[in-house]
Design a protein around this motif. Structure first.
Motif, mmCIF file in Angstrom:
data_model
loop_
_atom_site.group_PDB
_atom_site.id
_atom_site.type_symbol
_atom_site.label_atom_id
_atom_site.label_comp_id
_atom_site.label_asym_id
_atom_site.label_seq_id
_atom_site.Cartn_x
_atom_site.Cartn_y
_atom_site.Cartn_z
ATOM 1 N N LYS A 24 0.842 -1.201 0.000
ATOM 2 C CA LYS A 24 0.000 0.000 0.000
ATOM 3 C C LYS A 24 0.879 1.254 0.000
ATOM 4 C CE LYS A 24 -3.935 2.112 2.334
ATOM 5 N NZ LYS A 24 -4.886 2.022 3.445
ATOM 6 N N LEU A 27 2.290 1.853 -3.429
ATOM 7 C CA LEU A 27 1.299 2.344 -4.383
ATOM 8 C C LEU A 27 0.873 3.786 -4.115
ATOM 9 C CD1 LEU A 27 -1.061 -0.765 -4.661
ATOM 10 C CD2 LEU A 27 0.956 -0.221 -6.032
ATOM 11 N N GLU A 30 1.498 6.900 -6.455
ATOM 12 C CA GLU A 30 1.881 6.487 -7.820
ATOM 13 C C GLU A 30 0.627 6.112 -8.591
ATOM 14 O OE1 GLU A 30 3.208 6.286 -11.039
ATOM 15 O OE2 GLU A 30 4.910 6.489 -9.654
ATOM 16 N N ASN A 36 2.806 0.253 -10.903
ATOM 17 C CA ASN A 36 2.192 -0.393 -9.736
ATOM 18 C C ASN A 36 2.088 -1.902 -9.921
ATOM 19 O OD1 ASN A 36 1.980 1.932 -8.217
ATOM 20 N ND2 ASN A 36 -0.046 2.430 -8.982
ATOM 21 N N ILE A 40 3.892 -4.722 -7.516
ATOM 22 C CA ILE A 40 3.098 -5.770 -6.862
ATOM 23 C C ILE A 40 3.649 -7.147 -7.215
ATOM 24 C CG2 ILE A 40 0.848 -6.923 -6.841
ATOM 25 C CD1 ILE A 40 -0.404 -4.081 -7.125
ATOM 26 N N LEU A 155 -4.763 -1.430 -5.165
ATOM 27 C CA LEU A 155 -4.364 -1.090 -6.532
ATOM 28 C C LEU A 155 -5.453 -0.262 -7.214
ATOM 29 C CD1 LEU A 155 -2.555 -1.343 -9.069
ATOM 30 C CD2 LEU A 155 -3.810 -3.463 -9.584
ATOM 31 N N SER A 158 -5.463 3.272 -6.395
ATOM 32 C CA SER A 158 -4.275 4.051 -6.741
ATOM 33 C C SER A 158 -4.247 4.484 -8.202
ATOM 34 C CB SER A 158 -3.011 3.230 -6.436
ATOM 35 O OG SER A 158 -2.831 2.191 -7.380
#
Length: 159
Positions: A24, A27, A30, A36, A40, A155, A158
Motif C-alpha cells: 500500500k 502504491l 503512484e 504499480n 506488486i 491497486l 491508486s
C-alpha cells in the motif's frame, strides 16, 4: 517508502499482514498502472517465492501479458481459455489446486502445479487478471484469496 521490503517468515497469514501495508505504501502517490503492477508482482514474488507472479491486461478483446516475475510466459490468452481467460470471462477468483485437472488449462510451463487468478478492476470494470502459479499442488487457499483481493483493492484506488 524505501524500495526495500521487510520479508516476514511467519505463517502465510502473517506474511500477508506484513506485506500488505508495505505494498500500500509503494502504491501511495503512484498513479501509473504499469509501475504499480510491476511493484506488486515483485513484492509477491519476493515475499512468497511463488514460481510465477504476473498480470495480464485486456487489450483488443484478449488478455495480453503485462508486468511479471518469473520465467517467460504465454503472451496472449483468449476470453474463456485456461484459468486466466475463465477468471476474466466469469469475473471471479479461481483457485486451482491441480492445474492438470482444470479443463483447458494452458500450460505455459510444465513446472506450474497450482494456480490462483483474480480479476483486476478499475472503476468497477475488469481490466485484467493477477495470475500466480506455484510449483506445489494445492498451494493456494482462502487466505491467499482474502489478502490478494485486499491488495487489488489498494491497486484500484491508486489508479
Amino acid at each position: 517508502m524505501a524500495e526495500d521490503l521487510f520479508i516476514n517468515e511467519g505463517t502465510k497469514e502473517d506474511q500477508y499482514q506484513s506485506l500488505l501495508p508495505q505494498v500500500k505504501a509503494l502504491l501511495t502517490g503512484e498513479e501509473d498502472l504499469i509501475a504499480n503492477l510491476a511493484n506488486i508482482a515483485a513484492a509477491l514474488k519476493t515475499q512468497f517465492d511463488f514460481f510465477w507472479v504476473g498480470f495480464y491486461l485486456i487489450k483488443d478483446g484478449e488478455l495480453v501479458l503485462g508486468p511479471f516475475q518469473g520465467p517467460v510466459a504465454c503472451t496472449r490468452i483468449q476470453i474463456g481459455k485456461g484459468v486466466c481467460g475463465t477468471a476474466w470471462k466469469e469475473n471471479r477468483v479461481l483457485i486451482v489446486p491441480d492445474v492438470d485437472q482444470f479443463p483447458g488449462h494452458i500450460a505455459c510451463s510444465s513446472y506450474a502445479k497450482s494456480e490462483i487468478v483474480l480479476p483486476v478492476r478499475q472503476h468497477g470494470k475488469v481490466i485484467g487478471v493477477l495470475d500466480i502459479d506455484s510449483k506445489r499442488l494445492e498451494d493456494f487457499d482462502e487466505i491467499d484469496h482474502k489478502y490478494l483481493e485486499q491488495l487489488l483493492i489498494f491497486l484500484s484506488k491508486s489508479i
